[in-house]
Write a protein that holds these residues in place. Structure first.
Motif, PDB file in Angstrom:
ATOM      1  N   ARG A   1      13.866  13.236 -10.896  1.00 57.66           N
ATOM      2  CA  ARG A   1      14.445  12.141 -11.686  1.00 57.66           C
ATOM      3  C   ARG A   1      14.255  12.399 -13.174  1.00 57.66           C
ATOM      4  O   ARG A   1      13.296  13.062 -13.590  1.00 57.66           O
ATOM      5  CB  ARG A   1      13.793  10.801 -11.317  1.00 57.66           C
ATOM      6  CG  ARG A   1      14.124  10.366  -9.903  1.00 57.66           C
ATOM      7  CD  ARG A   1      13.666   8.954  -9.603  1.00 57.66           C
ATOM      8  NE  ARG A   1      13.978   8.658  -8.216  1.00 57.66           N
ATOM      9  CZ  ARG A   1      15.162   8.192  -7.797  1.00 57.66           C
ATOM     10  NH1 ARG A   1      16.115   7.925  -8.661  1.00 57.66           N
ATOM     11  NH2 ARG A   1      15.374   7.985  -6.515  1.00 57.66           N
TER      12      ARG A   1
ATOM     13  N   LYS B   1       0.966   4.605 -15.804  1.00 57.93           N
ATOM     14  CA  LYS B   1       1.538   3.639 -14.870  1.00 57.93           C
ATOM     15  C   LYS B   1       1.375   4.106 -13.423  1.00 57.93           C
ATOM     16  O   LYS B   1       1.160   3.301 -12.505  1.00 57.93           O
ATOM     17  CB  LYS B   1       3.023   3.423 -15.212  1.00 57.93           C
ATOM     18  CG  LYS B   1       3.752   2.393 -14.376  1.00 57.93           C
ATOM     19  CD  LYS B   1       3.257   0.978 -14.647  1.00 57.93           C
ATOM     20  CE  LYS B   1       4.202  -0.100 -14.152  1.00 57.93           C
ATOM     21  NZ  LYS B   1       4.901   0.136 -12.910  1.00 57.93           N
ATOM     22  N   TYR B   2       1.459   5.428 -13.238  1.00 51.39           N
ATOM     23  CA  TYR B   2       1.306   6.008 -11.899  1.00 51.39           C
ATOM     24  C   TYR B   2      -0.056   5.630 -11.305  1.00 51.39           C
ATOM     25  O   TYR B   2      -0.151   5.181 -10.166  1.00 51.39           O
ATOM     26  CB  TYR B   2       1.462   7.526 -11.998  1.00 51.39           C
ATOM     27  CG  TYR B   2       1.162   8.292 -10.732  1.00 51.39           C
ATOM     28  CD1 TYR B   2       2.077   8.343  -9.686  1.00 51.39           C
ATOM     29  CD2 TYR B   2      -0.037   8.999 -10.602  1.00 51.39           C
ATOM     30  CE1 TYR B   2       1.808   9.063  -8.529  1.00 51.39           C
ATOM     31  CE2 TYR B   2      -0.318   9.722  -9.452  1.00 51.39           C
ATOM     32  CZ  TYR B   2       0.608   9.743  -8.418  1.00 51.39           C
ATOM     33  OH  TYR B   2       0.333  10.453  -7.285  1.00 51.39           O
TER      34      TYR B   2
ATOM     35  N   ASP C   1      -0.427   1.752 -10.775  1.00 50.19           N
ATOM     36  CA  ASP C   1       0.218   1.318  -9.530  1.00 50.19           C
ATOM     37  C   ASP C   1      -0.613   1.673  -8.302  1.00 50.19           C
ATOM     38  O   ASP C   1      -0.484   1.050  -7.244  1.00 50.19           O
ATOM     39  CB  ASP C   1       1.615   1.953  -9.382  1.00 50.19           C
ATOM     40  CG  ASP C   1       2.629   1.334 -10.333  1.00 50.19           C
ATOM     41  OD1 ASP C   1       2.266   0.408 -11.081  1.00 50.19           O
ATOM     42  OD2 ASP C   1       3.794   1.792 -10.333  1.00 50.19           O
TER      43      ASP C   1
ATOM     44  N   GLU D   1       9.597  12.931  -7.704  1.00 51.39           N
ATOM     45  CA  GLU D   1       9.892  11.611  -7.139  1.00 51.39           C
ATOM     46  C   GLU D   1       8.666  10.686  -7.078  1.00 51.39           C
ATOM     47  O   GLU D   1       8.716   9.542  -7.559  1.00 51.39           O
ATOM     48  CB  GLU D   1      10.475  11.787  -5.720  1.00 51.39           C
ATOM     49  CG  GLU D   1      10.849  10.491  -5.031  1.00 51.39           C
ATOM     50  CD  GLU D   1      12.064   9.826  -5.666  1.00 51.39           C
ATOM     51  OE1 GLU D   1      13.108  10.488  -5.783  1.00 51.39           O
ATOM     52  OE2 GLU D   1      11.967   8.648  -6.047  1.00 51.39           O
TER      53      GLU D   1
ATOM     54  N   ALA E   1       8.571   7.290  -9.511  1.00 50.92           N
ATOM     55  CA  ALA E   1       8.690   5.970  -8.883  1.00 50.92           C
ATOM     56  C   ALA E   1       7.889   4.896  -9.622  1.00 50.92           C
ATOM     57  O   ALA E   1       8.158   3.699  -9.481  1.00 50.92           O
ATOM     58  CB  ALA E   1       8.236   6.057  -7.422  1.00 50.92           C
ATOM     59  N   ALA E   2       6.903   5.320 -10.453  1.00 50.37           N
ATOM     60  CA  ALA E   2       6.110   4.337 -11.199  1.00 50.37           C
ATOM     61  C   ALA E   2       6.916   3.663 -12.311  1.00 50.37           C
ATOM     62  O   ALA E   2       6.531   2.603 -12.797  1.00 50.37           O
ATOM     63  CB  ALA E   2       4.860   5.013 -11.788  1.00 50.37           C
ATOM     64  N   PHE E   3       8.016   4.282 -12.723  1.00 49.88           N
ATOM     65  CA  PHE E   3       8.901   3.632 -13.701  1.00 49.88           C
ATOM     66  C   PHE E   3       9.871   2.700 -12.965  1.00 49.88           C
ATOM     67  O   PHE E   3      11.018   3.039 -12.703  1.00 49.88           O
ATOM     68  CB  PHE E   3       9.646   4.664 -14.543  1.00 49.88           C
ATOM     69  CG  PHE E   3       8.953   5.017 -15.847  1.00 49.88           C
ATOM     70  CD1 PHE E   3       7.746   4.416 -16.219  1.00 49.88           C
ATOM     71  CD2 PHE E   3       9.508   5.951 -16.707  1.00 49.88           C
ATOM     72  CE1 PHE E   3       7.112   4.743 -17.414  1.00 49.88           C
ATOM     73  CE2 PHE E   3       8.880   6.281 -17.910  1.00 49.88           C
ATOM     74  CZ  PHE E   3       7.689   5.687 -18.259  1.00 49.88           C
ATOM     75  N   THR E   4       9.374   1.517 -12.678  1.00 54.16           N
ATOM     76  CA  THR E   4      10.192   0.506 -11.996  1.00 54.16           C
ATOM     77  C   THR E   4      11.100  -0.181 -13.031  1.00 54.16           C
ATOM     78  O   THR E   4      10.849  -0.072 -14.237  1.00 54.16           O
ATOM     79  CB  THR E   4       9.256  -0.531 -11.343  1.00 54.16           C
ATOM     80  OG1 THR E   4       8.258  -0.888 -12.315  1.00 54.16           O
ATOM     81  CG2 THR E   4       8.571   0.054 -10.119  1.00 54.16           C
ATOM     82  N   PRO E   5      12.133  -0.894 -12.612  1.00 54.34           N
ATOM     83  CA  PRO E   5      13.038  -1.525 -13.575  1.00 54.34           C
ATOM     84  C   PRO E   5      12.275  -2.380 -14.592  1.00 54.34           C
ATOM     85  O   PRO E   5      11.427  -3.190 -14.218  1.00 54.34           O
ATOM     86  CB  PRO E   5      13.945  -2.382 -12.694  1.00 54.34           C
ATOM     87  CG  PRO E   5      13.978  -1.647 -11.396  1.00 54.34           C
ATOM     88  CD  PRO E   5      12.589  -1.075 -11.229  1.00 54.34           C
TER      89      PRO E   5
ATOM     90  N   ALA F   1      10.111  -1.240 -16.777  1.00 54.16           N
ATOM     91  CA  ALA F   1       8.851  -0.634 -17.207  1.00 54.16           C
ATOM     92  C   ALA F   1       9.000   0.148 -18.510  1.00 54.16           C
ATOM     93  O   ALA F   1       8.067   0.211 -19.307  1.00 54.16           O
ATOM     94  CB  ALA F   1       8.305   0.277 -16.104  1.00 54.16           C
TER      95      ALA F   1
END
Ligand code: PLP
Length: 394
Positions: free
Chosen positions: A98, A118-119, A122, A267, A271-275, A277
């Motif tokens: 991504r 953030k990873y 989470d 991936e 995934a830690a970059f959520t909408p 973030a």
């Protein structure tokens, strides 16, 4: 307007952050730029490893003009075609799954640092934000990236920076082992240090760093802002030894001169970059991503990458020849067309003498001449610069 008048006006109104050469550049084509008096210079710095296809490459110019007449910007509230195509290209050509687009190298590194924090947040480890970076590194000038930059002269005057960054000597795996712990969220490095003096790590070092990160569960971040997009002879520098990171940042050459940055990740990390973030207004506009797509395709499909690799080998051999004739050269290093010539004294007089003779070269860390011409450079241009250096070096 006269060159001297422009310079005087600039001195009156511009922020005083840059020490510039007394030259106003007005036009460029391929490896040549011209000043306001019509004088030509062969460009061996390419906007600091940015204009890899040369100035005003027709494929990029065409893409910019076409996109400028179609759609320049709509915000990331919507999908746009060039942005998706560029992300697809980067994913297809690297380890990453991504891509997040921004506008500069520093912003790409900010995104990488935020993503690493953030990873672990989470995963229920909000206190795991220790980052280990390298002495002599350069990751940008924002406060976040300054915190990761291991050069006192660049940090001076801007304290305090972010907490919990440690620095170790680049290439010293034992020092890294002593500093990395279960608290470390990421190790951040340039696979070849650019601004720090074109410093290459010893063979096998990156594999050991990767293994160490895997052992403690830390993320590995490669700043490929300068080394990426073919600069060192492979598409990305991590490909030389095939040791991929978890996060990779790009900028400089990505759109051949238009402002763009990219943060590419696997991936599980991305995934830690959520909408919501992370975001940026201009990140990946249709205009810059169309330019980047044309740049990327020309680089790989147009044979530019191969030319850069071949010319890098040719250039380095020629510079080593120069070294055998000039005792002032203490080292020739680098890969592909990111080459450093270390002198035993200040490089500024050499840079000025080259400018006099019609060549743009750059000096970093006072004593290292950095050579990073467009990847389309030819033998004749390299021969001409080497002949010039032969004349001007003591
Ligand atoms: C240039 C550079 C940066 C900073 O990029 P900007 O676009 O100037 O913010 C970061 N890292 C490396 C390795 C660079 O060469």
């Amino acid at each position: 307007m006269e060159q001297q008048t422009i310079i005087e006006q600039a001195e009156a109104v511009m922020a005083t952050t840059y020490k510039r050469f007394p030259v106003v550049l007005t036009r460029g084509e391929g490896c040549t730029v011209w000043d306001a008096q019509g004088r030509a210079y062969t460009d061996f710095i390419a906007g600091i490893a940015v204009c890899s296809l040369g100035h005003c490459h027709p494929a990029v110019t065409e893409a910019i003009c076409r996109q400028a007449g179609t759609l320049c910007h709509v915000s990331n509230l919507y999908y746009t075609v060039p942005q998706v195509e560029l992300a697809r290209w980067l994913v297809d050509h690297s380890f990453a799954d991504r891509v997040f687009f921004c506008n500069s190298g520093a912003e790409a590194n900010e995104a990488a640092i935020k993503l690493a924090r953030k990873y672990f947040f989470d995963r229920g480890q909000p206190e795991r934000y220790h980052i280990v970076a390298m002495n002599q590194s350069f990751h940008g000038r924002t406060l976040g990236t300054l915190s990761a930059t291991g050069q006192e002269k660049i940090r001076k005057g801007f304290a305090p920076v972010l907490e919990r960054f440690d620095f170790v000597p680049f290439g010293d795996i034992e020092a890294l082992r002593r500093t990395v712990s279960e608290d470390t969220c990421a190790v951040m490095l340039e696979p070849i240090q650019g601004e720090g003096g074109v410093n290459c790590p010893p063979p096998g070092y990156l594999a050991e760093v990767r293994a160490l990160c895997d052992r403690v569960g830390a993320l590995l971040i490669y700043d490929e802002i300068q080394t990426g997009m073919g600069r060192t002879g492979t598409l990305f520098a991590y490909m030389h030894e095939d040791i991929a990171p978890d996060i990779m940042t790009l900028a400089k050459a990505l759109a051949n001169g238009l402002p763009i940055g990219a943060m590419c990740a696997r991936e599980a990390v991305a995934a830690a970059f959520t909408p919501g973030a992370h975001a940026t207004t201009f990140g990946g506009t249709p205009l810059v991503t169309a330019a980047a797509l044309a740049t990327a395709r020309t680089l790989v499909d147009g044979g530019v990458l191969e030319n850069g690799r071949a010319m890098g080998d040719y250039f380095k051999t020629a510079l080593e020849g120069l070294r055998s004739r000039h005792g002032v050269i203490v080292d020739v290093r680098g890969r592909g067309l990111l080459l450093g010539v270390e002198l035993d004294r200040e490089g500024a007089p050499v840079v000025n003498a080259c400018l006099e003779k019609g060549f743009l070269v750059n000096c970093i860390q006072d004593k290292v001449l950095r050579l990073a011409p467009p990847l389309v450079v030819g033998r004749e241009q390299i021969d001409a610069l080497v002949a010039c250096l032969d004349q001007v070096l003591p």
